[in-house]
Design an enzyme around this catalytic site. Structure first.
Site, short mmCIF file in Angstrom:
data_model
loop_
_atom_site.label_atom_id
_atom_site.label_comp_id
_atom_site.label_asym_id
_atom_site.label_seq_id
_atom_site.Cartn_x
_atom_site.Cartn_y
_atom_site.Cartn_z
N GLY A 322 38.27 -107.31 72.42
CA GLY A 322 39.42 -108.17 72.14
C GLY A 322 40.71 -107.58 72.67
CE LYS A 324 43.15 -100.09 73.51
NZ LYS A 324 43.73 -98.80 73.88
N GLY A 325 45.95 -104.40 69.69
CA GLY A 325 47.13 -104.71 68.90
C GLY A 325 48.30 -103.79 69.22
CG LEU A 326 51.83 -105.16 70.82
CD1 LEU A 326 53.06 -106.04 70.96
CD2 LEU A 326 51.68 -104.25 72.03
CG ASP A 376 40.18 -109.27 50.21
OD1 ASP A 376 41.36 -108.91 50.10
OD2 ASP A 376 39.32 -109.05 49.34
N1 LIG Z 1 38.63 -108.61 61.57
C1 LIG Z 1 38.56 -108.42 62.88
N2 LIG Z 1 37.39 -108.62 63.52
C2 LIG Z 1 37.29 -108.43 64.86
N3 LIG Z 1 38.30 -108.02 65.62
C3 LIG Z 1 39.49 -107.79 65.04
C4 LIG Z 1 39.68 -107.97 63.64
N4 LIG Z 1 40.96 -107.66 63.35
C5 LIG Z 1 41.53 -107.31 64.52
N5 LIG Z 1 40.67 -107.38 65.55
C6 LIG Z 1 40.94 -107.07 66.97
O1 LIG Z 1 41.96 -106.10 67.03
C7 LIG Z 1 43.13 -106.61 67.69
C8 LIG Z 1 44.37 -106.14 66.98
O2 LIG Z 1 44.35 -106.52 65.62
P1 LIG Z 1 45.62 -107.18 64.91
O3 LIG Z 1 45.93 -108.46 65.56
O4 LIG Z 1 45.37 -107.20 63.48
O5 LIG Z 1 46.71 -106.07 65.25
P2 LIG Z 1 48.23 -106.16 65.62
O6 LIG Z 1 48.57 -104.84 66.11
O7 LIG Z 1 48.96 -106.67 64.43
O8 LIG Z 1 48.29 -107.23 66.77
P3 LIG Z 1 49.61 -107.83 67.49
O9 LIG Z 1 49.93 -106.94 68.60
O10 LIG Z 1 49.08 -109.16 67.95
O11 LIG Z 1 50.64 -107.95 66.43
C9 LIG Z 1 42.96 -108.13 67.66
O12 LIG Z 1 43.61 -108.71 68.74
C10 LIG Z 1 41.46 -108.29 67.71
O13 LIG Z 1 41.00 -108.23 69.05
MG LIG Z 2 47.31 -109.25 66.86
#
Ligand SMILES: Nc1ncnc2c1ncn2[C@@H]1O[C@H](COP(=O)(O)OP(=O)(O)OP(=O)(O)O)[C@@H](O)[C@H]1O
Ligand SMILES: [Mg+2]
Length: 583
Positions: A322, A324-326, A376
């Site tokens: 997927g 990556k998150g920031l 959750d």
């Molecule tokens: N429950 C989950 N199951 C599978 N993949 C997940 C899950 N939670 C997060 N991911 C993967 O991890 C990535 C980052 O998670 P998340 O969106 O929670 O982080 P973020 O750092 O807040 O993201 P952003 O940069 O969009 O704010 C998601 O884009 C997804 O690919």
């Molecule tokens: Mg995200």
């Protein structure tokens, strides 16, 4: 100070204190559950909300009190391991005959983890594994009530319903029972059985959540066994059977990790959880404990489950597929059902958040109606794993980008804080890779997810597909909480008409934009959907991109309307039920 007492005396006193604390907790927890029938009968939904929140806060509160007391009792011996090994042995003996021994073990763990700020887990002090392989004491009564065969299935249904809820509360029990009976008989025929129910086993206690009460059990007809859940709700004029669930999938969705926890008064959770497992063989034990409000013990079970997985496979923690998150670093293991999330030390622009604010958002979600759409997340502290269990690139990122949370101690990776949540398939991947029909339904359900959240006063903030995922039941859920807010705090706006050429040509907004401003018509541009999917979304949920519908929901919430998202589809509802409109 304090410890002029002998070691054995100190251990006895401390173990008894912990047990008293546990009993206090169970009494308070139980009191909330025992209030549920009256709240339901009186349709006191604000009271239901207050109880749900109060119950969630009980555990931490009670544990804190116990820890303070033990500190006073033990004085400077408070972190003496030999003493705690003795305390554990005494405590283990004290709880042997309890019906809720496994919860008692968890409670003890919570106390010791606070005392020690334990890094990793110390099996001499904590119940890493339970002391009891099988239940230490026999159950004194079955978790369910048996109903034998009756003249007709409708008789059986109406007997069951009136056994649990006073018959006077019902609006039209006879005709509801007939409608339920028809569904049951249809389903039995589909399953190749005779449409005659020989026996029903119904959980003794009613499951309460939000504005519904659920009767949960199993039906036996010849060699066919069916789960059965009756959903009871209020309508003008009285209580009705709103829906009947007769499949594993439907019941599993009712018990989903995207829902608030049930209030159910049960003497022996161990047996209840095993019984529920017979209705939903694929649901894991930790999730079932969590679903009945024993989320702390659910965490114990989660941790044990994780250890078993690590011990029985060679799998390593690695990045999940997927975007990556920031804000978060997210990882998992290929064969494991959960993902792990660690907060980064710093967040690049455009993120303007803080670690505390992120944790507040996750807390908010844990206390809010999750509407079947918010995953959750359980939060864990001070876990430690062997370095060899990490993909090196991931480990490198964890220690360099999340060094406040992840550090090395020898060859142990110590993680001081992480969220654990169910793994789903990120919607951006799903929309690209699934077969067209599946992708289309997911995108349509994405639109509905945003609407369901709105009805429960949640605005996800970041609507991009990468922040949503698809469950094994094909349901779309949301998991990225750092930009989430109350819907009523959002200002929905139309993009103003440009007043001249320069404004019209400008790339950046020429009008001022407040922190809470949202422009619904903008969203469609960012989604990056293939044309066919974009059209499908528009056809069904085009109103998401207009201002007025959002404002209308805000207005209903502002006026005190409590909208609840049903944990089942329209097809499970009975024909005579009232049309209840969310969005
Ligand atoms: N429950 C989950 N199951 C599978 N993949 C997940 C899950 N939670 C997060 N991911 C993967 O991890 C990535 C980052 O998670 P998340 O969106 O929670 O982080 P973020 O750092 O807040 O993201 P952003 O940069 O969009 O704010 C998601 O884009 C997804 O690919
Ligand atoms: Mg995200």
């Amino acid at each position: 100070m304090a410890s002029s007492l002998s070691d054995s005396r100190l251990s006895n006193v401390s173990a008894s204190r912990i047990l008293e604390g546990f009993e206090d907790y169970m009494n308070r927890f139980g009191a909330f559950n025992k209030r549920a029938p009256k709240r339901f009968a009186q349709a006191d939904w604000r009271g239901v909300q207050a109880d749900a929140l109060g119950r969630l806060k009980t555990y931490t509160h009670v544990v804190k009190g116990v820890v303070e007391e033990i500190r006073r009792t033990l004085g400077d011996r408070i972190d003496d391991p030999t003493l705690w090994i003795a305390i554990k042995a005494v405590y283990s003996n004290l709880i042997t005959d309890r019906q809720d021994w496994e919860l008692a073990e968890t409670f003890h763990n919570s106390v010791t983890r606070q005392v020690f700020d334990t890094v990793g887990v110390d099996g001499r002090i904590e119940f890493v594994d339970t002391d009891f392989d099988s239940p230490p004491s026999p159950s004194h009564e079955a978790v369910y009530v048996i109903f034998d065969r009756q003249e007709t299935t409708a008789d059986l249904v109406s007997n069951i319903a009136s056994q649990f809820v006073p018959a006077t509360l019902f609006k039209r029990l006879e005709s509801d029972a007939v409608a339920v009976a028809e569904r049951i008989e249809e389903r039995l025929t589909e399953r190749g059985g005779l449409p005659v129910v020989g026996r029903a086993e119904m959980v003794r206690s009613v499951f309460y959540r939000g504005q519904s009460a659920y009767l949960v059990g199993l039906l036996y007809a010849g060699s066919v066994r069916l789960p059965m859940v009756l959903s009871l709700r209020h309508e003008a004029g009285g209580v009705v059977i709103d829906a009947v669930l007769l499949t594993e999938d439907e019941v599993s969705i009712l018990f989903s990790f995207t829902r608030s926890y049930f209030h159910v008064d049960v003497a022996r959770p161990y047996d209840l959880v095993r019984f529920l497992r017979r209705l939903m063989p694929r649901k894991r034990i930790p999730e079932l404990y969590i679903s009945i409000g024993q989320n702390k013990h659910g965490k114990t079970e989660l941790y044990r489950d994780l250890l078993r997985h690590l011990n029985s496979t060679e799998e390593r923690f690695e990045y999940v597929p997927g975007t990556k998150g920031l804000v978060m670093i997210v990882f998992g293991m290929p064969g494991y059902d959960d993902v792990f999330k660690v907060i980064r030390d710093q967040f690049p622009p455009p993120k303007r958040t803080t670690r505390n604010s992120i944790m507040d958002k996750y807390r908010l979600v844990s206390q809010h109606d999750r509407a079947g759409r918010l995953i959750d997340a359980q939060n864990f502290q001070h876990l430690s794993f062997d370095e060899s269990r990490f993909d090196p690139e991931l480990l490198d990122e964890l220690t360099s980008q999340a060094g406040r949370t992840v550090r090395m101690e020898g060859d142990e990776v110590v993680i001081s804080h992480l969220y654990v949540e169910r793994r789903v398939i990120p919607l951006d991947l799903y929309a690209r890779e699934a077969v067209p029909t599946a992708a289309t339904s997911a995108v349509i359900d994405y639109g509905q997810a945003i609407k369901d959240l709105a009805c429960t006063n949640i605005f996800p903030g970041d609507l991009l597909l990468k922040n949503f995922g698809v469950t094994r039941h094909g349901r779309v859920v949301f998991y990225d909480y750092d930009e989430l807010s109350a819907l009523t705090d959002v200002v929905f706006r139309e993009i103003p008409e440009p007043r001249d050429e320069t404004e019209a040509m400008s790339d950046a907004p020429w009008f001022s934009v407040g922190d809470n401003d949202v422009f619904p018509e903008e969203h469609q541009r960012f989604l990056g959907l293939k044309p066919a999917l974009r059209e499908a979304l528009h056809e069904r949920h085009g109103d998401l991109f207009e201002v007025e519908p959002w404002k209308a929901i805000q207005k209903r919430i502002g006026a005190g309307e409590l909208m609840e998202i049903f944990p089942y589809g329209d097809e499970a509802r009975l024909p005579e039920t009232e049309d209840v409109r969310g969005w």
